[in-house]
Scaffold this motif. Structure first.
Motif, PDB file in Angstrom:
ATOM      1  N   ILE A   1       0.836  -1.189   0.000  1.00  0.00           N
ATOM      2  CA  ILE A   1       0.000   0.000   0.000  1.00  0.00           C
ATOM      3  C   ILE A   1       0.882   1.253   0.000  1.00  0.00           C
ATOM      4  CG2 ILE A   1      -1.826   1.259   1.186  1.00  0.00           C
ATOM      5  CD1 ILE A   1      -2.639  -1.543   0.206  1.00  0.00           C
ATOM      6  N   GLY A   2       0.660   2.114  -1.001  1.00  0.00           N
ATOM      7  CA  GLY A   2       1.371   3.379  -1.087  1.00  0.00           C
ATOM      8  C   GLY A   2       0.416   4.554  -1.003  1.00  0.00           C
ATOM      9  N   HIS A   3       0.958   5.753  -1.130  1.00  0.00           N
ATOM     10  CA  HIS A   3       0.200   6.994  -0.962  1.00  0.00           C
ATOM     11  C   HIS A   3      -0.228   7.595  -2.305  1.00  0.00           C
ATOM     12  CE1 HIS A   3       1.402   7.452   3.328  1.00  0.00           C
ATOM     13  NE2 HIS A   3       2.489   6.801   2.931  1.00  0.00           N
ATOM     14  N   HIS A   4      -1.459   8.148  -2.305  1.00  0.00           N
ATOM     15  CA  HIS A   4      -1.954   8.849  -3.490  1.00  0.00           C
ATOM     16  C   HIS A   4      -2.578  10.199  -3.096  1.00  0.00           C
ATOM     17  CE1 HIS A   4      -2.695   8.888  -7.713  1.00  0.00           C
ATOM     18  NE2 HIS A   4      -4.001   8.751  -7.662  1.00  0.00           N
ATOM     19  N   GLY A   5      -2.213  10.682  -1.907  1.00  0.00           N
ATOM     20  CA  GLY A   5      -2.756  11.932  -1.401  1.00  0.00           C
ATOM     21  C   GLY A   5      -3.998  11.701  -0.550  1.00  0.00           C
ATOM     22  N   TRP A   6      -4.321  12.669   0.284  1.00  0.00           N
ATOM     23  CA  TRP A   6      -5.518  12.546   1.101  1.00  0.00           C
ATOM     24  C   TRP A   6      -6.764  12.550   0.220  1.00  0.00           C
ATOM     25  CZ3 TRP A   6      -7.205  10.800   5.418  1.00  0.00           C
ATOM     26  CH2 TRP A   6      -8.435  11.191   5.917  1.00  0.00           C
TER      27      TRP A   6
ATOM     28  N   PHE B   1      -1.799   0.096   7.915  1.00  0.00           N
ATOM     29  CA  PHE B   1      -1.558  -1.072   7.061  1.00  0.00           C
ATOM     30  C   PHE B   1      -0.142  -1.603   7.287  1.00  0.00           C
ATOM     31  CE2 PHE B   1      -4.535   1.568   4.438  1.00  0.00           C
ATOM     32  CZ  PHE B   1      -5.651   0.783   4.666  1.00  0.00           C
ATOM     33  N   PRO B   2       0.001  -2.851   7.694  1.00  0.00           N
ATOM     34  CA  PRO B   2       1.343  -3.400   7.933  1.00  0.00           C
ATOM     35  C   PRO B   2       2.168  -3.541   6.656  1.00  0.00           C
ATOM     36  CG  PRO B   2      -0.336  -5.118   8.118  1.00  0.00           C
ATOM     37  CD  PRO B   2      -1.069  -3.817   8.008  1.00  0.00           C
ATOM     38  N   ASN B   3       1.503  -3.555   5.497  1.00  0.00           N
ATOM     39  CA  ASN B   3       2.204  -3.715   4.219  1.00  0.00           C
ATOM     40  C   ASN B   3       2.373  -2.383   3.497  1.00  0.00           C
ATOM     41  OD1 ASN B   3      -0.592  -3.601   3.941  1.00  0.00           O
ATOM     42  ND2 ASN B   3      -0.648  -4.921   2.140  1.00  0.00           N
ATOM     43  N   LYS B   4       2.428  -1.274   4.234  1.00  0.00           N
ATOM     44  CA  LYS B   4       2.603   0.048   3.630  1.00  0.00           C
ATOM     45  C   LYS B   4       4.035   0.191   3.106  1.00  0.00           C
ATOM     46  CE  LYS B   4       3.641   2.120   8.125  1.00  0.00           C
ATOM     47  NZ  LYS B   4       3.511   0.847   8.860  1.00  0.00           N
ATOM     48  N   VAL B   5       4.199   1.013   2.074  1.00  0.00           N
ATOM     49  CA  VAL B   5       5.516   1.295   1.503  1.00  0.00           C
ATOM     50  C   VAL B   5       5.641   2.811   1.304  1.00  0.00           C
ATOM     51  CG1 VAL B   5       5.891  -0.943   0.385  1.00  0.00           C
ATOM     52  CG2 VAL B   5       4.607   0.839  -0.818  1.00  0.00           C
TER      53      VAL B   5
END
Length: 225
Positions: free
Chosen positions: A144-149, A176-180
């Protein structure tokens, strides 16, 4: 001096096979105008056919492994590809078992505000993964990555609102434990200030600009699948 720089770039491309990083948004059997965007949608059959064709030439690896290779590889003779999905549309749920069976890693870039059930167009037919649904996914190789709020173009944001978006999304993704630590820009837009600010938060920017990666550890370029 310019000719020497060009020669160096050509030698780099000769010794380093590019890593292709793909992006997609919505996948389903049929297109639904009430819940999908034509420019973002791909049919399930076309999606699977494209992946099968790519696997004939490329080995799919995770975004983290690709980033490591981009930072460290001196020679890269093998061809690699990475699969990413933006927004967290529930439509892509239909291809997750198939990707899992083929052992293909996938990074989902999520907007924190949609994890509570909110949608971009706020229409009942449009669905995004909630936080609970993401946590319940039992498929391996999903990060799981970031795409902005919110799904906002950073070029239309003030620095203050961009920083707030980062802080709120870090808090949302933290569970999320699988965040990157990767940030995919909505609409692919970015600025020199936004890249600098992401680095301050130890986040790596990810672009959607159609380019291929050779040995650029700071700018991970993506193509639309």
């Amino acid at each position: 001096m310019a000719s020497l720089g060009k020669l160096y770039r050509n030698l780099t491309k000769f010794r380093l096979q590019p890593i292709r990083i793909f992006c997609f948004h919505q996948v389903s059997e049929i297109f639904d105008a009430d819940s999908m965007w034509q420019c973002d949608w791909i049919s399930k059959d076309e999606f699977e056919n494209k992946i099968v064709q790519l696997q004939e030439e490329y080995t799919f690896i995770s975004l983290e492994e690709a980033h490591m290779k981009l930072e460290n590889d001196i020679f890269r003779l093998r061809k690699y590809a990475v699969l990413t999905a933006d927004d967290g549309s529930k439509t892509i749920e239909c291809i997750l078992p198939w990707l899992n069976k083929r052992n293909i890693p996938l990074t989902l870039f999520l907007n924190g505000s949609y994890l509570s059930g909110k949608t971009y167009r706020e229409t009942p037919a449009e669905r995004y993964f909630t936080a609970e649904e993401i946590l319940s996914l039992r498929f391996k190789n999903i990060t799981i990555g970031h795409h902005g709020w919110d799904h906002v173009d950073v070029r239309k944001q003030t620095i203050e609102s961009f920083v707030e978006s980062i802080q709120k999304n870090i808090k949302a993704i933290e569970l999320f434990p699988n965040k990157v630590p990767y940030w995919a820009y909505p609409y692919g837009g970015y600025t020199s200030d936004s890249n600098r600010i992401l680095q301050e938060y130890d986040l790596c920017p990810v672009y959607t600009d159609g380019q291929k990666n050779y040995n650029d550890p700071n700018c991970i370029h993506r193509e639309i699948l």
